[in-house]
Scaffold this motif. Structure first.
Motif, mmCIF file in Angstrom:
data_model
loop_
_atom_site.group_PDB
_atom_site.id
_atom_site.type_symbol
_atom_site.label_atom_id
_atom_site.label_comp_id
_atom_site.label_asym_id
_atom_site.label_seq_id
_atom_site.Cartn_x
_atom_site.Cartn_y
_atom_site.Cartn_z
ATOM 1 N N ALA A 143 42.043 -34.259 59.423
ATOM 2 C CA ALA A 143 40.647 -34.206 58.994
ATOM 3 C C ALA A 143 40.437 -33.258 57.823
ATOM 4 O O ALA A 143 39.334 -33.147 57.296
ATOM 5 C CB ALA A 143 39.756 -33.779 60.160
ATOM 6 N N GLY A 144 41.489 -32.554 57.407
ATOM 7 C CA GLY A 144 41.324 -31.529 56.383
ATOM 8 C C GLY A 144 40.757 -32.036 55.086
ATOM 9 O O GLY A 144 39.884 -31.418 54.481
ATOM 10 N N GLN A 145 41.243 -33.185 54.619
ATOM 11 C CA GLN A 145 40.742 -33.743 53.376
ATOM 12 C C GLN A 145 39.666 -34.790 53.633
ATOM 13 O O GLN A 145 38.976 -35.204 52.710
ATOM 14 C CB GLN A 145 41.901 -34.359 52.577
ATOM 15 C CG GLN A 145 43.009 -33.365 52.264
ATOM 16 C CD GLN A 145 42.526 -32.173 51.498
ATOM 17 O OE1 GLN A 145 41.573 -32.261 50.735
ATOM 18 N NE2 GLN A 145 43.171 -31.033 51.693
ATOM 19 N N GLY A 146 39.551 -35.206 54.881
ATOM 20 C CA GLY A 146 38.489 -36.137 55.250
ATOM 21 C C GLY A 146 38.738 -37.549 54.747
ATOM 22 O O GLY A 146 39.334 -37.768 53.703
ATOM 23 N N PHE A 147 38.292 -38.542 55.521
ATOM 24 C CA PHE A 147 38.398 -39.928 55.111
ATOM 25 C C PHE A 147 37.009 -40.561 55.019
ATOM 26 O O PHE A 147 36.863 -41.775 55.084
ATOM 27 C CB PHE A 147 39.250 -40.708 56.119
ATOM 28 C CG PHE A 147 40.700 -40.290 56.124
ATOM 29 C CD1 PHE A 147 41.371 -40.048 54.943
ATOM 30 C CD2 PHE A 147 41.375 -40.131 57.317
ATOM 31 C CE1 PHE A 147 42.698 -39.679 54.933
ATOM 32 C CE2 PHE A 147 42.707 -39.754 57.329
ATOM 33 C CZ PHE A 147 43.368 -39.526 56.143
ATOM 34 N N GLN A 159 41.084 -38.683 70.791
ATOM 35 C CA GLN A 159 42.407 -39.258 70.632
ATOM 36 C C GLN A 159 42.813 -39.352 69.166
ATOM 37 O O GLN A 159 43.995 -39.499 68.857
ATOM 38 C CB GLN A 159 42.452 -40.642 71.294
ATOM 39 C CG GLN A 159 42.315 -40.611 72.812
ATOM 40 C CD GLN A 159 43.390 -39.793 73.489
ATOM 41 O OE1 GLN A 159 44.542 -39.825 73.088
ATOM 42 N NE2 GLN A 159 43.008 -39.033 74.505
ATOM 43 N N GLY A 160 41.854 -39.302 68.247
ATOM 44 C CA GLY A 160 42.177 -39.372 66.829
ATOM 45 C C GLY A 160 42.620 -38.043 66.242
ATOM 46 O O GLY A 160 42.960 -37.968 65.069
ATOM 47 N N GLY A 195 45.906 -35.980 69.877
ATOM 48 C CA GLY A 195 44.967 -36.481 70.864
ATOM 49 C C GLY A 195 44.684 -35.396 71.881
ATOM 50 O O GLY A 195 44.211 -34.308 71.554
ATOM 51 N N ARG A 196 45.034 -35.656 73.127
ATOM 52 C CA ARG A 196 44.870 -34.667 74.200
ATOM 53 C C ARG A 196 46.198 -34.014 74.584
ATOM 54 O O ARG A 196 46.227 -33.155 75.458
ATOM 55 C CB ARG A 196 44.279 -35.364 75.436
ATOM 56 C CG ARG A 196 42.881 -35.921 75.222
ATOM 57 C CD ARG A 196 41.851 -34.848 75.361
ATOM 58 N NE ARG A 196 40.492 -35.348 75.153
ATOM 59 C CZ ARG A 196 39.403 -34.614 75.373
ATOM 60 N NH1 ARG A 196 39.512 -33.378 75.817
ATOM 61 N NH2 ARG A 196 38.207 -35.137 75.150
ATOM 62 N N ARG A 197 47.262 -34.404 73.925
ATOM 63 C CA ARG A 197 48.592 -33.882 74.246
ATOM 64 C C ARG A 197 48.877 -32.650 73.402
ATOM 65 O O ARG A 197 48.877 -32.709 72.175
ATOM 66 C CB ARG A 197 49.657 -34.960 73.997
ATOM 67 C CG ARG A 197 51.075 -34.559 74.345
ATOM 68 C CD ARG A 197 52.000 -35.752 74.128
ATOM 69 N NE ARG A 197 53.379 -35.465 74.477
ATOM 70 C CZ ARG A 197 54.292 -34.998 73.623
ATOM 71 N NH1 ARG A 197 53.944 -34.755 72.354
ATOM 72 N NH2 ARG A 197 55.531 -34.778 74.007
ATOM 73 N N TYR A 198 49.137 -31.526 74.080
ATOM 74 C CA TYR A 198 49.369 -30.257 73.393
ATOM 75 C C TYR A 198 50.808 -29.822 73.626
ATOM 76 O O TYR A 198 51.244 -29.610 74.755
ATOM 77 C CB TYR A 198 48.404 -29.196 73.905
ATOM 78 C CG TYR A 198 48.527 -27.858 73.223
ATOM 79 C CD1 TYR A 198 48.435 -27.756 71.838
ATOM 80 C CD2 TYR A 198 48.740 -26.694 73.957
ATOM 81 C CE1 TYR A 198 48.548 -26.531 71.202
ATOM 82 C CE2 TYR A 198 48.840 -25.457 73.332
ATOM 83 C CZ TYR A 198 48.754 -25.386 71.957
ATOM 84 O OH TYR A 198 48.862 -24.164 71.321
#
Length: 265
Positions: free
Chosen positions: A41-45, A208-209, A225-228
């Motif tokens: 999300a840093g540069q955004g779409f 999830q994204g 997603g939810r997996r760390y």
């Protein structure tokens, strides 16, 4: 505007420009990973997916100067330019991950770098969420160890090469596969078109994204997603983040670097 000296200051190397040698490459590589997060999300779409026609000056401002990071298409592209201006011999390479083949069906997916230093080839990658190599990986048939993890390059009959990794108690697994062929920016145009179609139908409402990663001195932390997943000195710990508040906190912590000791345990 892209500025080599500002870039080096951001990476903790102010002052005289360093020599284009192996020690500098190792230092800049790891410091880049520790300073700037992998951040989808840093540069955004919001204005569409742009992988080929990229405004490098704008990406430099947001990704480097503001510390928002980015993906391989921003981070490795900027690092490629930095290394070029410092005097390194570098070329672009394309790789394919399992997720990329599943979503986009192409081997020209991940963007990373090959550098030639003192006659030896090195793989350079500051734009992969992890887990992966923290310092440049020598192009060799020998097993290489970094911070408790081992790496090797395994060739296939079709000419492809797999970058493989294993932790202290895990089996060998493939990070990505690539062909040792120099690429140009426009080689990613097909992926750009497919990514736009994929992005238009993807839902990120449930978290999830999310895909972000942060390197620390002896390992990496990745939230997919939810997996760390945390890798520290080659030991891995993975869990599912169910609580929404904790999930939002981890996203923020990974992007800012403000991780609690418990987050890396």
């Amino acid at each position: 505007m892209f500025d080599v000296d500002a870039y080096l200051r951001r990476l903790g190397r102010p002052g005289q420009r360093p020599r284009p040698d192996l020690d500098t490459l190792r230092t800049l590589h790891k410091q880049h990973l520790m300073t700037l997060p992998y951040n989808v999300a840093g540069q955004g779409f919001a204005d569409g997916v742009h992988l080929v026609d990229v405004d490098e000056d704008e990406v430099f401002r947001t990704g480097v100067l503001e510390g928002l990071g980015g993906t391989c298409f921003q981070l490795n592209r900027l690092f490629f330019r930095l290394l070029s201006e410092l005097g390194y011999e570098v070329t672009l390479l394309a790789a394919s991950t399992a997720e990329g083949r599943e979503n986009f069906g192409t081997e020209i997916e991940h963007m990373f770098i090959r550098a030639v230093v003192e006659g030896q080839e090195w793989l350079v990658d500051v734009g992969y969420p992890g887990p992966s190599y923290l310092e440049p990986l020598r192009v060799s048939d020998q097993v290489q160890t970094q911070y408790g993890c081992q790496y090797r390059l395994v060739g296939a009959d079709d000419g492809a090469i797999a970058v493989q990794r294993r932790g202290r108690v895990t089996r060998w697994g493939t990070v990505y596969t690539f062909r040792p062929r120099a690429r140009q920016w426009h080689d990613w145009k097909e992926l750009e078109d497919r990514a736009r179609a994929h992005h238009a139908t993807a839902s990120q409402d449930d978290g999830q994204g999310i895909l972000c990663g942060r390197t620390f001195h002896n390992g990496q932390a990745v939230l997919k997603g939810r997996r760390y997943l945390v890798v520290r000195d080659g030991r891995e710990r993975v869990r599912t983040v169910v609580d929404d508040t904790e999930h939002r906190r981890l996203v923020t912590a990974l992007l800012t670097g403000d991780l609690d000791p418990g987050d890396l345990a």
